[in-house]
Design a protein around this motif. Structure first.
Motif, mmCIF file in Angstrom:
data_model
loop_
_atom_site.group_PDB
_atom_site.id
_atom_site.type_symbol
_atom_site.label_atom_id
_atom_site.label_comp_id
_atom_site.label_asym_id
_atom_site.label_seq_id
_atom_site.Cartn_x
_atom_site.Cartn_y
_atom_site.Cartn_z
ATOM 1 N N ARG A 144 -36.495 15.330 21.519
ATOM 2 C CA ARG A 144 -35.143 15.516 21.256
ATOM 3 C C ARG A 144 -34.972 16.927 21.073
ATOM 4 O O ARG A 144 -33.958 17.672 21.450
ATOM 5 C CB ARG A 144 -34.605 14.724 20.070
ATOM 6 N N TYR A 145 -35.723 17.646 20.208
ATOM 7 C CA TYR A 145 -35.815 18.843 19.844
ATOM 8 C C TYR A 145 -35.853 19.692 21.270
ATOM 9 O O TYR A 145 -34.948 20.893 21.159
ATOM 10 C CB TYR A 145 -36.612 19.471 18.651
ATOM 11 N N VAL A 146 -36.752 19.447 22.095
ATOM 12 C CA VAL A 146 -36.905 20.225 23.084
ATOM 13 C C VAL A 146 -36.039 19.981 24.195
ATOM 14 O O VAL A 146 -35.466 20.987 24.574
ATOM 15 C CB VAL A 146 -38.283 19.679 23.837
ATOM 16 N N VAL A 147 -35.251 19.003 24.290
ATOM 17 C CA VAL A 147 -34.150 18.855 25.253
ATOM 18 C C VAL A 147 -32.850 19.506 24.695
ATOM 19 O O VAL A 147 -32.201 20.165 25.530
ATOM 20 C CB VAL A 147 -33.955 17.024 25.413
ATOM 21 N N GLN A 148 -32.569 19.202 23.412
ATOM 22 C CA GLN A 148 -31.443 19.892 22.654
ATOM 23 C C GLN A 148 -31.626 21.413 22.654
ATOM 24 O O GLN A 148 -30.390 22.261 22.866
ATOM 25 C CB GLN A 148 -31.418 19.420 21.178
ATOM 26 N N LEU A 180 -42.247 12.550 28.373
ATOM 27 C CA LEU A 180 -41.616 12.278 27.132
ATOM 28 C C LEU A 180 -40.021 12.442 26.910
ATOM 29 O O LEU A 180 -39.456 11.845 26.406
ATOM 30 C CB LEU A 180 -42.462 13.264 26.239
ATOM 31 N N THR A 181 -39.620 13.638 27.463
ATOM 32 C CA THR A 181 -38.262 14.243 27.278
ATOM 33 C C THR A 181 -37.489 13.486 28.315
ATOM 34 O O THR A 181 -36.177 13.629 28.026
ATOM 35 C CB THR A 181 -38.138 15.741 27.488
ATOM 36 N N GLY A 182 -37.934 12.611 29.221
ATOM 37 C CA GLY A 182 -37.029 12.046 30.168
ATOM 38 C C GLY A 182 -36.054 10.959 29.486
ATOM 39 O O GLY A 182 -35.121 10.738 29.999
ATOM 40 N N ILE A 183 -36.573 10.552 28.382
ATOM 41 C CA ILE A 183 -35.585 9.643 27.446
ATOM 42 C C ILE A 183 -34.371 10.251 27.008
ATOM 43 O O ILE A 183 -33.358 9.541 26.749
ATOM 44 C CB ILE A 183 -36.475 9.102 26.197
ATOM 45 N N PHE A 184 -34.391 11.546 27.039
ATOM 46 C CA PHE A 184 -33.207 12.303 26.568
ATOM 47 C C PHE A 184 -32.665 12.834 27.635
ATOM 48 O O PHE A 184 -31.827 14.138 27.679
ATOM 49 C CB PHE A 184 -33.605 13.386 25.350
ATOM 50 N N GLY A 185 -32.915 12.630 29.001
ATOM 51 C CA GLY A 185 -32.262 13.399 30.274
ATOM 52 C C GLY A 185 -33.151 14.337 30.541
ATOM 53 O O GLY A 185 -32.514 14.894 32.058
ATOM 54 N N LEU A 186 -34.013 14.949 30.549
ATOM 55 C CA LEU A 186 -34.786 16.261 30.619
ATOM 56 C C LEU A 186 -36.173 15.556 31.516
ATOM 57 O O LEU A 186 -37.090 15.386 30.861
ATOM 58 C CB LEU A 186 -35.212 17.122 29.863
#
Length: 545
Positions: free
Chosen positions: A197-201, A416-422
Motif C-alpha cells: 500500500r505504501y509503495v502504490v500510495q 504484490l502491488t497489483g492488489i492496489f492498482g500498480l
C-alpha cells in the motif's frame, strides 16, 4: 474488591534484561540492513480494513484484529434503532387499517392508502419491500387470525419476528455495507501488505528499485503457543521494481551476515522455486491440485513416503502421477546433483525448467561469492506462501537440537502491488522472526554476557554531604559516557549493596568522610570483591573501558 492485574493472552511484558536482549537482536539486524543499502520506513499500527481484508485468504482474514468504531458509530446506531422502532409501529398500524378495511377476507392490495401516503418515503420503501417479498406469509397469517376473531393481538405474535428479522437483514446490515459500520479499521497482520500500500500510495516519491526495511510490531488473533504470539515484531527487508536474480543472491548473503553477527552459525538456508512446484504438478497432471500436492509433499520429512502417497491419493492425484513423483522421494546429494535430477523429472515442463534455471544462477553466484557460516540447500518440498510467491522461496530453520519452527523466510513475488492498482511491480523480500531468534539465542546461551548491563557503577549514599559530592562525580562520569547513578536514599550499607547485586551493577563507589577529606574514591569490583582507592581521573579511565 481490587481488580487482579492481567494482560491479554498472547501478549507479554518485558523486563529490562529482556528489552536489552531484544534490542541487541534488532540493532544487529538493522545494522546489516543498512550495510546492504536498505532504507527504513514505518507504517501505522492500524490500516483501513479494506486494505487488509481479502489479502491473506480466509484463514488470514479470520486472524485479523478489527478495531471497533467509536464516536459517530454509536450515534448512527442509536438513530437506526429509533428508525426501526418507528418503522415497526407504522407497519403494525398499517396492518390494523388493512384488517379494518377487509374484516372478512384480507387482501394486501387494500393498504389503507390514505394512511400509507402519509408515511415517510423511507418507511414506505421498507414496508413495500417487505410486503412484496413476504405477501403469501402475511396473507395466510392474517386471514387465519381474523377467522379466529382475535386479530389485533394474534397477528403481532405471528408476524413480529419475521418483520424484525427482515429489517435487520435488509435495512440495517445492507445499509451499512455489512459490518463496516462496526469496524472500518484493523491492526496490521503483517508488514508486507502495508508495504505494498505504501509503495502504490507514494510511487511518485520513490526511486525504483526501492530497497526498504521495516522493524515494527504486528498482531494476529492466533492460538498462543511456544514461539507464537498475538503481538510480535517482524523485521522485514524487500526490494521492489527489479526482476534481477542478484537480489535473491543478496538476500541469501544478508541472512548469512545477520546470523553470523548474532553468532548463530552453521544454519541452513533452504531454497526452492514456485515454478519448480508448478512444473512438477504439470508433469503429473495435477495442475488443478497444486495446493493439495505441495501440502502433502511438504510432510515428507514428518510422515514418510507412504503416508504422503496416501494423502495424495485421497486428494484425487492419480497412481500414474504419483509414480512419476518417485524420483522426488529419493532426491539426494548436494545442490548440483539435485538440480540434475530435477532436470530429468521436469524435462517436459517449460515453467519447471525456468525454475531450475533461476536456481542454478543463484547457486552459482553463491558458490563464487561464498557464505560466512551458513549453508545454502535445495529443498523441493519447501512450499511456503504458495498463493503469494511466484519465484524463489526461502526458509531458515533453527539449529539442530532446538525445537523451534523457522526463524526466517521469504521469496519472490511478481505482482504484490497489483492488489492496489500498480501492475507489473516485481519484488523479493525476507523476514526475520525476532521472537523465535530470541528463544534460540537464549536456549543456546549466545547472548553477550554484558548485554543486560544498564548501569556500570553506583555510588553509595552515606548522607546529604557525601551524596552531593557523589552526584558531582556521577555528573562528570555521565558526561564522559559512563552509565552511572547515585543510590537516592541514605539507607543501610547492606541494603544498598544488595540493590547493586540484584541489578548486576559491576562496580560500586564508596565516598565517606575519609574519601571526602582525601579527595579519592574507593572503587569496589562486585564480582571479585576487590577494593581500590583511585583518583577521579583513574576512575574515569577504569570505568570508561
Amino acid at each position: 474488591m481490587a481488580q487482579k492485574p492481567s494482560i491479554p493472552k498472547g501478549t507479554r511484558d518485558f523486563n529490562a534484561e529482556e528489552v536489552a536482549k531484544r534490542s541487541y537482536i534488532m540493532e544487529t539486524i538493522k545494522e546489516q540492513f543498512q550495510v546492504y543499502g536498505f532504507q527504513p520506513i514505518e507504517t501505522p499500527s492500524f490500516e483501513n480494513s479494506d486494505t487488509l481484508m481479502g489479502k491473506y485468504g480466509d484463514e488470514g482474514d479470520r486472524l485479523i484484529f478489527k478495531i471497533l468504531n467509536s464516536g459517530d458509530y454509536f450515534k448512527d446506531l442509536k438513530k437506526h434503532i429509533n428508525f426501526n422502532n418507528d418503522l415497526v409501529y407504522r407497519f403494525y398500524f398499517l396492518i390494523d387499517k388493512i384488517i379494518e378495511a377487509n374484516p372478512n377476507r384480507l387482501e394486501l392490495n387494500v393498504l389503507a392508502e390514505d394512511y400509507f401516503d402519509t408515511m415517510k418515503s423511507e418507511h414506505k420503501e421498507v414496508i413495500s419491500k417487505y410486503i412484496e417479498e413476504n405477501s403469501e406469509f402475511i396473507i395466510s397469517t392474517l386471514n387465519s387470525q381474523v377467522i379466529i376473531g382475535d386479530p389485533k393481538d394474534a397477528y403481532k405474535a405471528q408476524i413480529s419476528q419475521n418483520f424484525l428479522d427482515f429489517i435487520l437483514d435488509k435495512v440495517v446490515l445492507n445499509s451499512y455495507n455489512s459490518t463496516s459500520f462496526i469496524s472500518e479499521k484493523a491492526l496490521r497482520y503483517d508488514l508486507t501488505v502495508p508495504f505494498a500500500r505504501y509503495v502504490v500510495q507514494h510511487q511518485n516519491e520513490i526511486e525504483f528499485p526501492f530497497k526498504r526495511y521495516q522493524i515494527q510490531p504486528v498482531w494476529r488473533a492466533d492460538r498462543p503457543q511456544k514461539g507464537r504470539f498475538r503481538e510480535f515484531f517482524q523485521c522485514d527487508a524487500d526490494v521492489v521494481g527489479s526482476k534481477s536474480l542478484f537480489q535473491e543472491v543478496e538476500f541469501i548473503q544478508l541472512y548469512d551476515a545477520v546470523f553470523s553477527a548474532l553468532k548463530l552459525e552453521g544454519l541452513t538456508i533452504k531454497i526452492n522455486n514456485r515454478k519448480i512446484l508448478s512444473g512438477i504438478a504439470e508433469v503429473i497432471g495435477a495442475q488443478d491440485k497444486l495446493i493439495d500436492f505441495t501440502v502433502a509433499l511438504d510432510k515428507l520429512d514428518k510422515i514418510g513416503e507412504e503416508k504422503v502417497k496416501e494423502e495424495m491419493r485421497s486428494k484425487g492425484i492419480s497412481e500414474e502421477g504419483i509414480s512419476k513423483l518417485q524420483p522426488l522421494f529419493t532426491l539426494k546429494g548436494d545442490f548440483t546433483n539435485q538440480i540434475e535430477s530435477l532436470k530429468g523429472i521436469l524435462s517436459a515442463s517449460e515453467i519447471g525448467l525456468k525454475g531450475i534455471e533461476e536456481l542454478e544462477f543463484i547457486n552459482t553466484a553463491i558458490s563464487n561469492l561464498k557464505l560466512k557460516t551458513a549453508t545454502l540447500q535445495l529443498d523441493v518440498t519447501l512450499a511456503r506462501g504458495l498463493n503469494y510467491y511466484t519465484g524463489a522461496i526461502f526458509e531458515v530453520s533453527a539449529p539442530k537440537g532446538v525445537k523451534m519452527g523457522s526463524i526466517g523466510g521469504g521469496g519472490r513475488y511478481d505482482d504484490l502491488t497489483g492488489i492496489f492498482g500498480l501492475k507489473d511491480m516485481s519484488g523479493v523480500g525476507i523476514s526475520f522472526g525476532l521472537d523465535r531468534i530470541y528463544l534460540v539465542l537464549e536456549e543456546l546461551d549466545l547472548f553477550p554476557a554484558t548485554i543486560a548491563e544498564s548501569t556500570k557503577v553506583i555510588f553509595i549514599n552515606f548522607g546529604e554531604k557525601e551524596a552531593m559530592a557523589c552526584l558531582q562525580a556521577v555528573t562528570k562520569l555521565r558526561q564522559a559516557g559512563v552509565k552511572a547513578e547515585l543510590y537516592p536514599d541514605a539507607a543501610k550499607m547492606k541494603k544498598q549493596m544488595n540493590y547493586a547485586n540484584r541489578r548486576n551493577i559491576p562496580f560500586v563507589v564508596l565516598v565517606g568522610e575519609e574519601e571526602l577529606k582525601s579527595g579519592v574514591f574507593t572503587l569496589k569490583n562486585m564480582a571479585s570483591g576487590e577494593q581500590h582507592k583511585v583518583e577521579f581521573s583513574a576512575l574515569v579511565e577504569l570505568l570508561g573501558n
